[in-house]
Motif scaffolding. Structure first.
Motif, PDB file in Angstrom:
ATOM      1  N   VAL A 150     -13.159   5.750   3.912  1.00 59.32           N
ATOM      2  CA  VAL A 150     -12.337   5.369   5.059  1.00 59.32           C
ATOM      3  C   VAL A 150     -11.093   4.650   4.554  1.00 59.32           C
ATOM      4  N   ALA A 151      -9.921   5.157   4.936  1.00 55.20           N
ATOM      5  CA  ALA A 151      -8.658   4.495   4.599  1.00 55.20           C
ATOM      6  C   ALA A 151      -8.025   3.943   5.873  1.00 55.20           C
ATOM      7  N   VAL A 158      -2.273   2.081   3.417  1.00 57.35           N
ATOM      8  CA  VAL A 158      -1.536   3.241   2.916  1.00 57.35           C
ATOM      9  C   VAL A 158      -0.031   2.950   2.942  1.00 57.35           C
ATOM     10  N   ALA A 159       0.447   2.300   3.986  1.00 56.48           N
ATOM     11  CA  ALA A 159       1.867   1.934   4.060  1.00 56.48           C
ATOM     12  C   ALA A 159       2.233   0.979   2.925  1.00 56.48           C
ATOM     13  N   ALA A 160       1.351   0.027   2.634  1.00 57.49           N
ATOM     14  CA  ALA A 160       1.599  -0.898   1.527  1.00 57.49           C
ATOM     15  C   ALA A 160       1.569  -0.165   0.190  1.00 57.49           C
ATOM     16  N   PHE A 161       0.679   0.794   0.064  1.00 63.54           N
ATOM     17  CA  PHE A 161       0.590   1.634  -1.136  1.00 63.54           C
ATOM     18  C   PHE A 161       1.903   2.385  -1.325  1.00 63.54           C
ATOM     19  N   GLY A 168      -5.858   4.379  12.125  1.00 67.24           N
ATOM     20  CA  GLY A 168      -4.523   3.911  12.466  1.00 67.24           C
ATOM     21  C   GLY A 168      -4.576   2.632  13.277  1.00 67.24           C
ATOM     22  N   GLY A 169      -3.441   1.946  13.329  1.00 67.60           N
ATOM     23  CA  GLY A 169      -3.344   0.708  14.087  1.00 67.60           C
ATOM     24  C   GLY A 169      -3.819  -0.512  13.335  1.00 67.60           C
ATOM     25  N   LEU A 191      -8.632   0.467  -3.237  1.00 69.41           N
ATOM     26  CA  LEU A 191      -7.998   0.870  -1.987  1.00 69.41           C
ATOM     27  C   LEU A 191      -8.947   1.768  -1.212  1.00 69.41           C
ATOM     28  N   ALA A 192      -9.026   1.581   0.080  1.00 66.43           N
ATOM     29  CA  ALA A 192      -9.916   2.319   0.989  1.00 66.43           C
ATOM     30  C   ALA A 192     -11.349   1.813   0.829  1.00 66.43           C
TER      31      ALA A 192
END
Length: 215
Positions: free
Chosen positions: A109-110, A115-118, A132-133, A191-192
């Protein structure tokens, strides 16, 4: 924006590029049709960690439930030739052993905030579910929590340690070792989230998500 399912992914052939879905059926052993087939060599399972050109092949699921490699049945001469070209003449495809289909847990699960920070293509992280959100790096507080998506219940276990597969551009297959260094420096190498399914059902893009964090 409330938490929601932003995208869904399935990887019918382990370590190959996967397919974007509008809906997915999940069971106790993950997304139905995920990691049905794997690449092998004389030494054991082969992955894109070393044979990165495998990421240039796309695994999908046919209407009959059979895994495909670039549109060819996984057990066809054409699929065999494609895999040998990417992973060596001594590579082959085989049906995955049920107990060894996943490296960690059945789901990854991501979150869109992480992801935006990545700052790179989400496909480098190979999630099954993108939530999302999510605000920033809030996912680091999620291990031990639970996601409720309709009647589906997903248990969040731990943050995923990332490997060299993240260094491969999913479009060009160019490798950049700085990607993995960046994950180490900014995200502690993780991450994730590794996850499993407590109660299965169907998940659709756009479904609302309820998060209950561990106390």
């Amino acid at each position: 924006m409330p938490l929601h399912v932003a995208s869904l992914w399935r990887y019918p052939v382990k370590t190959l590029a996967g397919e974007l879905l509008s809906s997915a059926v999940v069971a106790r052993d993950g997304v139905v049709g995920d990691r049905l087939v794997r690449v092998r060599g004389p030494e054991g399972v082969r992955t894109s960690r070393r044979h990165y050109r495998l990421l240039g092949l796309r695994g999908t699921l046919g209407s009959d439930g059979v895994a495909l490699v670039d549109g060819h049945r996984w057990d066809s001469v054409e699929a065999d030739a494609l895999v040998k070209a990417a992973a060596g003449d001594d590579a082959w495809l085989e049906a995955s052993d049920a107990a060894e289909r996943f490296d960690v847990l059945p789901l990854l699960v991501a979150t869109d905030g992480a992801v935006a920070a990545f700052g790179r293509d989400v496909r480098r992280l190979r999630p099954n579910i993108l939530i999302g959100g999510v605000e920033g790096l809030d996912e680091i507080t999620w291990p031990g929590g639970t996601l409720y998506i309709g009647n589906v219940v997903v248990r969040l276990d731990s943050l995923r340690s990332r490997c060299p597969m993240t260094t491969v551009d999913p479009e060009t297959l160019e490798r950049d070792p700085n990607v993995l260094r960046d994950i180490g420096a900014r995200f502690g190498g993780r991450l994730a989230l590794n996850a499993d399914v407590a109660h299965g059902g169907t998940i659709r893009v756009g479904d609302s998500v309820i998060l209950r964090k561990a106390r």
